[in-house]
Scaffold this active site. Structure first.
Site, PDB file in Angstrom:
ATOM      1  N   TRP A  10      29.635  30.893  26.148  1.00 46.11           N
ATOM      2  CA  TRP A  10      29.086  30.058  27.211  1.00 46.11           C
ATOM      3  C   TRP A  10      27.614  29.724  26.997  1.00 46.11           C
ATOM      4  CZ3 TRP A  10      31.208  31.889  32.652  1.00 46.11           C
ATOM      5  CH2 TRP A  10      32.576  31.633  32.706  1.00 46.11           C
ATOM      6  N   HIS A  93      24.238  34.061  15.546  1.00 47.56           N
ATOM      7  CA  HIS A  93      24.539  32.655  15.823  1.00 47.56           C
ATOM      8  C   HIS A  93      23.416  31.784  15.279  1.00 47.56           C
ATOM      9  CE1 HIS A  93      25.376  28.955  18.035  1.00 47.56           C
ATOM     10  NE2 HIS A  93      26.597  29.419  18.236  1.00 47.56           N
ATOM     11  N   GLU A 163      30.477  28.777  11.342  1.00 44.23           N
ATOM     12  CA  GLU A 163      30.048  27.670  12.179  1.00 44.23           C
ATOM     13  C   GLU A 163      29.037  26.814  11.423  1.00 44.23           C
ATOM     14  OE1 GLU A 163      30.414  28.561  16.737  1.00 44.23           O
ATOM     15  OE2 GLU A 163      28.677  29.589  15.934  1.00 44.23           O
ATOM     16  N   GLY A 230      32.265  26.643  21.929  1.00 39.77           N
ATOM     17  CA  GLY A 230      31.107  26.536  22.797  1.00 39.77           C
ATOM     18  C   GLY A 230      31.439  25.812  24.087  1.00 39.77           C
ATOM     19  N   GLY A 231      31.013  24.554  24.185  1.00 40.70           N
ATOM     20  CA  GLY A 231      31.134  23.789  25.418  1.00 40.70           C
ATOM     21  C   GLY A 231      32.536  23.710  25.988  1.00 40.70           C
TER      22      GLY A 231
END
Length: 250
Positions: A10, A93, A163, A230-231
């Site tokens: 989030w 990340h 990623e 993610g989103g």
């Protein structure tokens, strides 16, 4: 057979009102065929863990300090995260690597701290667009993977998330061939370091603009064991189709 994993990050989004989405997600997936993990902001960790207690859905954090305690104002330790009821923590990340200048050595130390606290470390690696354009992708991945992954990594305590930085939040997605090339490369590198038996249980996630529209084709790529989203993980309506796409591969 190793269970696949749908993980949601989030990031710096969500107040207590967002817990309604978490509750909806838990209710929508009472008996999932894959593991589901949500990593909310630190302010919601304990509330989120309490809310999903008794449901087959886990809660994780987005970062941790290397030390278990001490004079580190504003930081959160891995034991504190575990005490909240969480089971995992994201480390390395790209947004932490870039915004906070986090090195491979620091990320490795964070992963080791997570392991010591009984948490699963989700170690993120990925190249920038400039590095990909320069043909450096596999070199960057090899360096980050080697430097960020502790020697004690196993399928129980470690997940690797690829990623590509240029795909995060941009809507740009690597080709399936590009995703497959990197995931195969990661598996080969882990096998050489840890042995085939151990490496088969270490899950490899893809992350970067994963959406309901492209999830199924991404999950069909060999050595993709799930996603770090993610989103699209912020709402049950967006995340559930991704979870169902992953379940369809089981």
């Amino acid at each position: 057979m190793v269970r696949k994993l749908a993980a949601g990050n989030w990031k710096m989004n969500g107040t207590r009102a967002a817990l309604e989405e978490l509750q909806a997600l838990a209710q929508a997936h009472s008996d999932p065929a894959v593991d589901i993990l949500i990593c909310p902001p630190a302010t919601l960790l304990m509330s989120a863990a309490e809310l999903v207690s008794g449901h087959p859905l886990d809660i994780g954090a987005q970062d941790c300090h290397t030390a278990p305690s001490g004079a580190h104002t504003g930081d959160i330790s891995a034991p504190m995260i575990a005490d909240c009821g969480a089971t995992a923590v994201i480390v390395g990340h790209s947004e932490r690597r870039e915004d906070h200048n986090e090195s491979n050595d620091l990320i490795r130390a964070k992963a080791e701290s997570a392991h010591a606290a009984g948490l699963t470390a989700i170690i993120c690696i990925g190249e920038t667009l400039a590095q990909r354009d320069a043909g450096q992708t596999l070199d960057v991945i090899a360096d980050q993977l080697q430097g960020s992954t502790p020697d004690g990594a196993t399928g129980v305590n470690t997940v690797i998330a690829y990623e590509p930085v240029w795909a995060i939040g941009t809507g740009k997605v690597p080709s399936l061939e590009q995703i497959g090339e990197v995931h195969d490369f990661i598996r080969e590198k882990l096998t050489a370091r840890f042995g085939a038996d151990n490496v088969r249980t270490i899950r490899l996630l893809y992350g970067g603009s994963v959406k309901p529209a492209n999830a199924a084709e991404i999950f069909a790529v060999p050595n993709v064991d799930g996603a770090l989203v993610g989103g699209a993980s912020l709402t049950e309506a967006d995340f559930s189709p991704i979870i169902k796409s992953l379940e369809a591969t089981v």
